[in-house]
Design an enzyme around this catalytic site. Structure first.
Site, PDB file in Angstrom:
ATOM      1  N   GLY A  66       3.502  -5.506   0.745  1.00  0.00           N
ATOM      2  CA  GLY A  66       3.962  -4.182   0.340  1.00  0.00           C
ATOM      3  C   GLY A  66       3.337  -3.661  -0.944  1.00  0.00           C
ATOM      4  N   THR A  67       2.259  -4.318  -1.403  1.00  0.00           N
ATOM      5  CA  THR A  67       1.621  -3.904  -2.659  1.00  0.00           C
ATOM      6  C   THR A  67       1.124  -2.462  -2.605  1.00  0.00           C
ATOM      7  OG1 THR A  67       0.901  -6.179  -2.986  1.00  0.00           O
ATOM      8  CG2 THR A  67      -0.185  -4.511  -4.311  1.00  0.00           C
ATOM      9  N   GLY A  68       0.452  -2.113  -1.495  1.00  0.00           N
ATOM     10  CA  GLY A  68      -0.117  -0.762  -1.370  1.00  0.00           C
ATOM     11  C   GLY A  68       0.965   0.305  -1.323  1.00  0.00           C
ATOM     12  N   CYS A  69       2.030   0.021  -0.554  1.00  0.00           N
ATOM     13  CA  CYS A  69       3.151   0.974  -0.463  1.00  0.00           C
ATOM     14  C   CYS A  69       3.731   1.211  -1.849  1.00  0.00           C
ATOM     15  CB  CYS A  69       4.261   0.414   0.427  1.00  0.00           C
ATOM     16  SG  CYS A  69       3.711  -0.106   2.057  1.00  0.00           S
ATOM     17  N   LYS A  78      -8.846   0.833  -4.450  1.00  0.00           N
ATOM     18  CA  LYS A  78      -8.201  -0.374  -4.979  1.00  0.00           C
ATOM     19  C   LYS A  78      -9.127  -1.576  -4.842  1.00  0.00           C
ATOM     20  CE  LYS A  78      -4.779   0.547  -2.219  1.00  0.00           C
ATOM     21  NZ  LYS A  78      -3.501   0.644  -1.466  1.00  0.00           N
ATOM     22  N   THR A 129       2.648 -10.544  -2.212  1.00  0.00           N
ATOM     23  CA  THR A 129       1.838  -9.327  -2.217  1.00  0.00           C
ATOM     24  C   THR A 129       2.182  -8.402  -1.063  1.00  0.00           C
ATOM     25  OG1 THR A 129       0.181 -10.554  -0.980  1.00  0.00           O
ATOM     26  CG2 THR A 129      -0.126 -10.412  -3.355  1.00  0.00           C
TER      27      THR A 129
END
Lengths: 557, 557
Positions: B266-269, B192, B264
């Site tokens: 919790g973006t990865g989750c 990412k 942003t």
């Protein structure tokens, strides 16, 4: 960088569940979070205990230390503007103390709507609240509650604390039970009737004796619905489920047919979570319970088979997918973008047609061009008539005015067109006498047919390919012409006026207006899959007919 | 009791998250469950650790014993048909051992799609994976993974295990990093680029050197979209976010404009959860990543302000509320029921009109009845024409045939009507010469106008009030007549034929067909709020016009 400020938090009110987990996802905070999401609420959650659980039962429980529960509550309530709270599995006395202490400390007297689902035993028979904790739940938590939502056995358990056992066998037992339960301190009681057998006779007897009892016929037909009565099975003869709501003043019975289903895992969690959502969405208690029981009932009825035992409800039944995203700063035209992408090959074959390329090079055969502008004259008559039809289908003066202005523009365009044709030696009489080519008839008549058959949105879709396509051609040629070593020839090009007119400000402003209008149409009434398919079909047909229009001109050679 | 079998579990594939919680609801299993729900998937969850957390940071972590994590996994996988799995916060080595052991034991070699989000440190800087556990994650978990989704710092951390530090500064560093990351064992790597600065120049340079690199221009405009380029800001000049996907064969760059937003958390989750959903929905990896990055990007852009720090994404943007529930066994006609409820007072005033009551008693003034049947004759002409318009708007031969049959029925009804009128002394010439009352013109012309303005659905709505209302009147009178001590007088009633005809089988069959057709219309293309409001408006207008028709007859007196 695209600067975006988060929108004010008005659309998705935040709600909190304080409950146990269900690893298999059908009950506990998982069911609550799914319910919150399906109701457009923002869900936070404080975990009181973990369960290893599935549709066949509870395989294990891992309690959480009360001080960590308090830490979770603080993290949530000190940062997020919580509008409503529900509690589920509370496990033991210490957990209840901890929750009451944390909520009271933070909210003092102004606690948000609190729905207490007094979970004691799982459907599969597993203890979810230590027996000695019931007293704390009643004495400490109930007085804070807007509503408690016991089922038959929970109500019996709670009432057995104060007096001798009070079994609940029928509807009249339920009516006395809710009054006793209210004395435990909550502002209102919803006694769930899933485990009590009731018939329409019972309901009517109760209603006959108690004039102040209100009946909400959730799943039953209202009066003046004989036509549906005939077409449906007679629900009045079926066993019923009746939930009883009492707020100290009035009693409401929520009546619906009993469903024989194994998809009931998490029903209580789901119902109490849905009630919180409906309360924070601004409904009063009766309406909130009515909507929440309907949501839960349909969740059971539309459930898919998951797991080998008592499967979960379908939490997703009231939501559908949004096909076209809302416009954002980074993607302000999601609809037109999707439309062009839906049909990219034909769109490209249209806007970068060999006719256009040769015209921009100045090499286009004169006969082809003359044929084109003659047919274009005939096409413009259809185009003006289509806007007339759009006016006939309009509902506002502003829409009528917009379309009228476009017709005036077309009439002006025709004046220019005739002058332009005159330069090429074609008189007005000759233009009018031109036989219509099949490609012209196909395109013009298709637009009229689409407009006659469909509503204003279908008509706008039929117009779009011409309006946007010529705009695209104009901008593309302008961009190409501006490149060093361009292939576009403007100087000495006999067709330069044509290029200039579509790349020019007037036409491009019309394109911008059209783009905004179409995009707004998709925002005001987001297309369903069927409607979007219809729009794409019209768009696809018209881009192909546009391509066919230029093919016709080139096929002269 | 209504018997329902759960539907087969095909519509909502089950997915599992194995991760930590976020009490505030923006990250962890809460974000995952919201993402699953928004994607129409059924979510299960195994909790590896609890966090007391909000938008300002992580206030506490409560780890879960590995054996209870294993128990949760067993409860889920042994009962639910899991199609895809994602992992998030794994906390420490023992947890990783436990998870790998449980998944391997149950699935052996055929593990469902597994997306590993190698969460190490929270955005706020809190350690979510013990440093010594990274090695286990790489050696034990990565080889099972369909995809790993590290960000820049996680990738640097993972790669530092094998060799000297490999800082990732730009796009070309990312391209070499994904190759090294793939050597750690997963089937594919999505690196990412949120923390890497990139421009369109970088992307074009990379594309120029590597012919096999595919570029997915997520937020950027495609070719042949000059008309949107003009109307939008020029994104090509803005800083970009580029995510790099590598599967050992091909490299794909997912390019979108960088958004400056504080939403942003919790973006990865969210991204990894969305990828799992798109995979189980049947998309290939590139398309799954494209859709998931778009979902996540829009989640950031459409976020509302929640909490005082880095707020959560909007997980709900791709879903809208379904206004009319799907028909079920207990409520087979939700649409018509809602329609009647939307307008219950006028509907009742129409179907239980004093005209009908007096007609059923046989006390209706003869002049009123004669006026009514004369006007009804004129109305039937409109009614037949409306069906003609419906034919013109139809798209299938079956719809054309259905409407044609109804016109034939109307023509037959007119024959009967004329015979009936003749009995009352009214000749055909007199019928034809009857001046049209304003109430007749209003109703007939309104139906035609609605049909000309709208699409076939609007036209069907305009027809419904007449078709269903006369059916309701017929059934109501039949039901009332059957009661002991009924007020309805059939014997010697001069209007008995009228009653019999609308209560009779022929007419009631037409009503049933109409009910099914309307209900099916709402199922095939569920109405949006705007469309439903339009339908209710037409229905409301027509029921009022029906009432007005009988008012007209009674007002003669």
């Amino acid at each position: 960088m695209i600067m975006t400020e988060p929108l004010p938090a008005t659309g998705q009110p935040a709600v909190l569940t304080i409950a146990g987990t269900d690893s298999s996802g059908g009950a506990g905070i998982q069911a609550d979070l799914k319910t919150f999401t399906a109701h457009g609420c923002y869900g936070a959650s404080v975990v009181t205990a973990l369960t290893a659980q599935n549709t066949t039962g509870v395989q294990g429980v891992h309690p959480i230390p009360p001080d960590f529960i308090q830490q979770q509550i603080r993290s949530v309530v000190e940062d997020v503007d919580i509008r409503g709270i529900k509690t589920g599995m509370l496990f033991d006395t210490d957990v209840i103390h901890a929750i009451v202490e944390s909520l009271s400390a933070h909210y003092r007297t102004s606690i948000p709507s609190l729905v207490v689902d007094p979970v004691c035993v799982s459907t599969s028979g597993h203890t979810l609240l230590q027996p000695d904790a019931i007293d704390s739940m009643v004495k400490e938590l109930f007085p804070l509650a807007t509503l408690i939502t016991p089922n038959k056995s929970e109500a019996e358990l709670i009432l057995s604390l104060n007096e001798t056992a009070t079994p609940i066998h029928g509807l009249s037992d339920m009516l006395s039970a809710v009054k006793k339960l209210l004395e435990c301190g909550p502002q209102a009681v919803l006694l769930k009737g899933g485990h009590v057998t009731t018939t329409l006779n019972d309901v009517e007897s109760v209603a006959a004796i108690n004039a102040d009892v209100k009946i909400v016929r959730g799943g039953l037909l209202d009066e003046n619905m004989e036509i549906l009565q005939v077409a449906e099975q007679d629900l009045s003869q079926l066993p019923l489920v009746v939930d009883v709501l009492y707020d100290g003043t009035s009693t409401t019975l929520f009546v619906r047919p009993r469903i024989d289903s194994t998809s009931t895992h998490g029903t209580g969690c789901t119902l109490s979570a849905a009630i919180v959502c409906e309360l924070v969405r601004g409904h009063d208690l009766v309406e909130a319970v009515r909507l929440a029981t309907q949501y839960t009932h349909l969740g059971i009825e539309t459930a898919e088979k998951i797991g080998s035992g008592h499967g979960p409800l379908n939490h997703l039944h009231p939501i559908t997918e949004r096909l076209i995203p809302r416009p954002t700063t980074s993607v302000p035209h999601p609809f037109i973008r999707t439309l062009i992408q839906s049909n990219a090959t034909i769109w490209k074959a249209y806007v970068q047609h060999d006719f256009v390329v040769q015209l921009a090079k100045g090499t286009l055969d004169r006969a082809c061009f003359l044929h084109f502008i003659r047919q274009d004259y005939l096409y413009l008559k259809y185009y003006a008539r289509v806007y007339g039809l759009l006016i006939a289908k309009s509902t506002t003066f502003s829409a009528i005015e917009d379309a009228t202005k476009i017709i005036m523009n077309v009439i002006q365009e025709v004046v220019n067109h005739k002058a332009f044709c005159a330069q090429w030696g074609i008189s007005e009489q000759e233009l009018e006498a031109t036989p219509e080519s099949p490609a012209t008839t196909a395109y013009g008549a298709y637009m009229m047919d689409t407009g006659l058959r469909g509503d204003a949105s279908a008509l706008l879709m039929a117009i779009a390919a011409c309006l946007l396509g010529y705009g695209e051609v104009g901008l593309w040629l302008k961009k190409e012409a501006a490149k060093p070593d361009t292939w576009v020839v403007l100087e000495g090009n006999p067709y330069v006026k044509w290029i200039e007119s579509y790349a020019g400000e007037d036409y491009q402003n019309a394109v911008k207006t059209g783009v905004a209008l179409l995009e707004n149409m998709a925002v005001q009434d987001p297309p369903t899959p069927a409607r979007f398919a219809e729009w794409c079909n019209i768009w696809g047909r018209c881009t192909a007919l546009e391509k066919g229009f230029w093919d016709m001109a080139m096929n002269l050679l």
